[in-house]
Design a protein around this motif. Structure first.
Motif, PDB file in Angstrom:
ATOM      1  N   UNK A  31       0.812  -1.210   0.000  1.00  0.00           N
ATOM      2  CA  UNK A  31       0.000   0.000   0.000  1.00  0.00           C
ATOM      3  C   UNK A  31       0.852   1.268   0.000  1.00  0.00           C
ATOM      4  N   UNK A  32       0.222   2.319  -0.472  1.00  0.00           N
ATOM      5  CA  UNK A  32       0.850   3.641  -0.476  1.00  0.00           C
ATOM      6  C   UNK A  32       0.505   4.362   0.818  1.00  0.00           C
ATOM      7  N   UNK A  33       1.289   5.391   1.136  1.00  0.00           N
ATOM      8  CA  UNK A  33       0.995   6.229   2.295  1.00  0.00           C
ATOM      9  C   UNK A  33       0.210   7.473   1.882  1.00  0.00           C
ATOM     10  N   UNK A  34       0.055   7.688   0.582  1.00  0.00           N
ATOM     11  CA  UNK A  34      -0.679   8.860   0.103  1.00  0.00           C
ATOM     12  C   UNK A  34      -2.164   8.702   0.416  1.00  0.00           C
ATOM     13  N   UNK A  35      -2.814   9.812   0.787  1.00  0.00           N
ATOM     14  CA  UNK A  35      -4.185   9.753   1.296  1.00  0.00           C
ATOM     15  C   UNK A  35      -5.142   9.034   0.349  1.00  0.00           C
ATOM     16  N   UNK A  36      -5.220   9.456  -0.900  1.00  0.00           N
ATOM     17  CA  UNK A  36      -6.167   8.852  -1.829  1.00  0.00           C
ATOM     18  C   UNK A  36      -5.837   7.414  -2.174  1.00  0.00           C
ATOM     19  N   UNK A  37      -4.560   7.140  -2.404  1.00  0.00           N
ATOM     20  CA  UNK A  37      -4.134   5.799  -2.801  1.00  0.00           C
ATOM     21  C   UNK A  37      -4.297   4.761  -1.697  1.00  0.00           C
ATOM     22  N   UNK A  38      -4.280   5.213  -0.445  1.00  0.00           N
ATOM     23  CA  UNK A  38      -4.385   4.264   0.657  1.00  0.00           C
ATOM     24  C   UNK A  38      -5.823   4.054   1.129  1.00  0.00           C
ATOM     25  N   UNK A  39      -6.797   4.674   0.474  1.00  0.00           N
ATOM     26  CA  UNK A  39      -8.195   4.540   0.860  1.00  0.00           C
ATOM     27  C   UNK A  39      -8.613   3.072   0.841  1.00  0.00           C
ATOM     28  N   UNK A  40      -9.415   2.680   1.829  1.00  0.00           N
ATOM     29  CA  UNK A  40      -9.841   1.283   1.938  1.00  0.00           C
ATOM     30  C   UNK A  40     -10.599   0.839   0.694  1.00  0.00           C
ATOM     31  N   UNK A  41     -11.342   1.762   0.068  1.00  0.00           N
ATOM     32  CA  UNK A  41     -12.068   1.417  -1.152  1.00  0.00           C
ATOM     33  C   UNK A  41     -11.139   1.036  -2.293  1.00  0.00           C
ATOM     34  N   UNK A  42      -9.980   1.690  -2.371  1.00  0.00           N
ATOM     35  CA  UNK A  42      -8.993   1.365  -3.412  1.00  0.00           C
ATOM     36  C   UNK A  42      -8.413  -0.017  -3.159  1.00  0.00           C
ATOM     37  N   UNK A  43      -7.988  -0.260  -1.916  1.00  0.00           N
ATOM     38  CA  UNK A  43      -7.394  -1.551  -1.571  1.00  0.00           C
ATOM     39  C   UNK A  43      -8.392  -2.687  -1.768  1.00  0.00           C
ATOM     40  N   UNK A  44      -9.644  -2.468  -1.354  1.00  0.00           N
ATOM     41  CA  UNK A  44     -10.661  -3.507  -1.477  1.00  0.00           C
ATOM     42  C   UNK A  44     -10.955  -3.821  -2.940  1.00  0.00           C
ATOM     43  N   UNK A  45     -11.037  -2.783  -3.781  1.00  0.00           N
ATOM     44  CA  UNK A  45     -11.340  -2.997  -5.199  1.00  0.00           C
ATOM     45  C   UNK A  45     -10.254  -3.833  -5.864  1.00  0.00           C
ATOM     46  N   UNK A  46      -8.990  -3.537  -5.578  1.00  0.00           N
ATOM     47  CA  UNK A  46      -7.907  -4.330  -6.177  1.00  0.00           C
ATOM     48  C   UNK A  46      -7.904  -5.754  -5.621  1.00  0.00           C
ATOM     49  N   UNK A  47      -8.128  -5.916  -4.310  1.00  0.00           N
ATOM     50  CA  UNK A  47      -8.184  -7.263  -3.739  1.00  0.00           C
ATOM     51  C   UNK A  47      -9.306  -8.067  -4.384  1.00  0.00           C
TER      52      UNK A  47
ATOM     53  N   UNK B 186       0.186   1.589  -9.957  1.00  0.00           N
ATOM     54  CA  UNK B 186      -0.658   2.684  -9.475  1.00  0.00           C
ATOM     55  C   UNK B 186      -0.076   3.281  -8.196  1.00  0.00           C
ATOM     56  N   UNK B 187       0.328   2.420  -7.269  1.00  0.00           N
ATOM     57  CA  UNK B 187       0.849   2.891  -5.986  1.00  0.00           C
ATOM     58  C   UNK B 187       2.135   3.683  -6.177  1.00  0.00           C
ATOM     59  N   UNK B 188       2.985   3.200  -7.047  1.00  0.00           N
ATOM     60  CA  UNK B 188       4.280   3.851  -7.263  1.00  0.00           C
ATOM     61  C   UNK B 188       4.202   4.992  -8.269  1.00  0.00           C
ATOM     62  N   UNK B 189       3.134   5.025  -9.090  1.00  0.00           N
ATOM     63  CA  UNK B 189       2.987   6.079 -10.087  1.00  0.00           C
ATOM     64  C   UNK B 189       3.920   5.918 -11.273  1.00  0.00           C
ATOM     65  N   UNK B 190       4.484   4.727 -11.430  1.00  0.00           N
ATOM     66  CA  UNK B 190       5.438   4.471 -12.526  1.00  0.00           C
ATOM     67  C   UNK B 190       4.791   3.599 -13.608  1.00  0.00           C
ATOM     68  N   UNK B 191       5.350   3.681 -14.784  1.00  0.00           N
ATOM     69  CA  UNK B 191       4.938   2.823 -15.907  1.00  0.00           C
ATOM     70  C   UNK B 191       3.447   2.947 -16.229  1.00  0.00           C
TER      71      UNK B 191
ATOM     72  N   UNK C 238      -4.907   7.341 -11.213  1.00  0.00           N
ATOM     73  CA  UNK C 238      -3.794   7.863 -10.412  1.00  0.00           C
ATOM     74  C   UNK C 238      -3.897   9.384 -10.275  1.00  0.00           C
ATOM     75  N   UNK C 239      -4.245  10.049 -11.371  1.00  0.00           N
ATOM     76  CA  UNK C 239      -4.357  11.512 -11.354  1.00  0.00           C
ATOM     77  C   UNK C 239      -5.419  11.953 -10.355  1.00  0.00           C
TER      78      UNK C 239
ATOM     79  N   UNK D 272      -4.414  11.190  -6.514  1.00  0.00           N
ATOM     80  CA  UNK D 272      -3.316  12.005  -5.987  1.00  0.00           C
ATOM     81  C   UNK D 272      -3.612  13.510  -6.110  1.00  0.00           C
ATOM     82  N   UNK D 273      -4.854  13.826  -6.498  1.00  0.00           N
ATOM     83  CA  UNK D 273      -5.224  15.241  -6.651  1.00  0.00           C
ATOM     84  C   UNK D 273      -5.701  15.813  -5.321  1.00  0.00           C
ATOM     85  N   UNK D 274      -5.914  17.111  -5.309  1.00  0.00           N
ATOM     86  CA  UNK D 274      -6.416  17.770  -4.104  1.00  0.00           C
ATOM     87  C   UNK D 274      -7.810  17.270  -3.750  1.00  0.00           C
ATOM     88  N   UNK D 275      -8.587  16.862  -4.767  1.00  0.00           N
ATOM     89  CA  UNK D 275      -9.944  16.370  -4.521  1.00  0.00           C
ATOM     90  C   UNK D 275      -9.938  15.099  -3.671  1.00  0.00           C
ATOM     91  N   UNK D 276      -8.877  14.322  -3.790  1.00  0.00           N
ATOM     92  CA  UNK D 276      -8.802  13.068  -3.037  1.00  0.00           C
ATOM     93  C   UNK D 276      -8.733  13.309  -1.537  1.00  0.00           C
TER      94      UNK D 276
END
Length: 336
Positions: free
Chosen positions: A215-231, A252-257, A268-269, A272-276
């Motif tokens: 998991x990421x430490x960024x607020x939006x990327x670490x949301x439980x809904x994001x983790x659950x959807x990928x799981x 997605x977590x690393x923002x690479x490739x 990802x955009x 990681x935006x202010x809206x997140x």
């Protein structure tokens, strides 16, 4: 072998009776628990009048409904708690403990309204402990017995996962499993119990462990809904012709490739935006739908400038493992 002085034993028993340490059995003590549990009208002496006592009772829905008539002064009933208890009863994971129902010496129900309401809702007979004869008022004090009931801090599901089941990531597992439950079952799924959480976790264990580990430490990327959807999507695509989605999660977590114009890039955009920053636990269900829609479009090779909130992705991934989805959904159904 030591010899016992019969006269000395009689003297001790007599002294104990006189001091109240030993009392003679009363007719109420000889009545079966279910009959003892039948309460008189408010203000009249309870069948268990006298010293406080606790017995095991098989509480039927009819008995629970009758007892609830003595629920005069209590906190507001929370329907989500009642439904949560009733689901556990229907699913066979309700466990009898020292916590049951309690009545005052004036027959008022002072503890157990949610448990009794759940028995009525479930339609099942449930074994629990019933305490009778608690003093309604405390001599020499303004406090009442109810003032001392349910004052402790309730253990959360996350607490239980950590303490009783040794799960260091108990808080995250509880949050992700709550979102997974919502993905599997369209109706409201608030207040998961430990039993439900463990069932969901075991069903998606590999995916849940993977997304939590990476998991990421960024607020939006670490949301439980994001983790659950990928799981959920990882579990759905295992053993199918679809590609493994674990690399997509890491990307997605690393923002690479991330390919420009791809659904993952758009996701990802946004995350990681202010809206997140506005995302909360209350938005996890919507976030999960957004992520699953992005993954669905990604599998199709689509190009997007912006993601729309839609449920097509959720429906798609549900259909890939219907047996698992139905098993989890059934945890929340009370039936007729």
């Amino acid at each position: 072998i030591p010899r016992f002085d019969a006269n000395e034993i009689r003297r001790i028993v007599a002294a104990s009776k006189e001091s109240g340490l030993i009392r003679a059995a009363t007719p109420a003590d000889r009545i079966a628990p279910r009959k003892v549990a039948t309460l008189a009208q408010p203000g009249q002496p309870a069948p268990s009048a006298g010293p406080m006592r606790t017995v095991w009772v098989e509480v039927t829905p009819a008995q629970a409904a009758e007892w609830l008539k003595n629920n005069f002064v209590n906190r507001p009933l929370r329907e989500d708690v009642v439904q949560s208890y009733a689901r556990d009863m229907r699913n066979g994971v309700w466990v009898a403990t020292h916590q049951g129902v309690a009545f005052s010496d004036t027959n008022a129900l002072i503890d157990g309204q949610h448990r009794l309401s759940a028995i009525v809702l479930s339609g099942l007979t449930v074994r629990m402990m019933a305490t009778y004869g608690l003093p309604a008022t405390i001599e020499g004090s303004e406090m009442t017995t109810m003032d001392a009931v349910d004052r402790g801090r309730t253990r959360s599901v996350a607490d239980q996962l950590k303490i009783q089941h040794g799960m260091a990531n108990g808080t995250l597992i509880a949050a992700v499993c709550a979102s997974l439950g919502a993905i599997c079952y369209s109706d409201r799924t608030r207040r998961l119990t430990v039993g439900q959480t463990l069932e969901i976790y075991r069903a998606f264990e590999a995916g849940v462990d993977f997304v939590i580990e990476h998991r990421s430490r960024a607020h939006g990327l670490r949301a439980a809904g994001v983790l659950a959807a990928f799981a959920f999507a990882i579990a759905a695509t295992e053993g199918t012709l679809h590609p493994d989605l674990r690399p997509s999660y890491v990307a997605l977590v690393e923002g690479d490739n991330l390919v420009k114009g791809s659904p993952l890039s758009a996701l990802y955009a946004f995350l990681t935006s202010a809206d997140a920053r506005l995302l909360t636990r209350g938005t996890d269900r919507g976030v999960a739908d957004l992520v699953l829609n992005a993954l669905h479009l990604e599998l199709q090779g689509a190009k997007v400038a912006k993601l729309d909130l839609a449920t097509e992705g959720t429906v798609f991934f549900r259909k890939l493992h219907p047996e698992r989805v139905n098993r989890i959904a059934n945890l929340f159904k009370l039936g007729k």
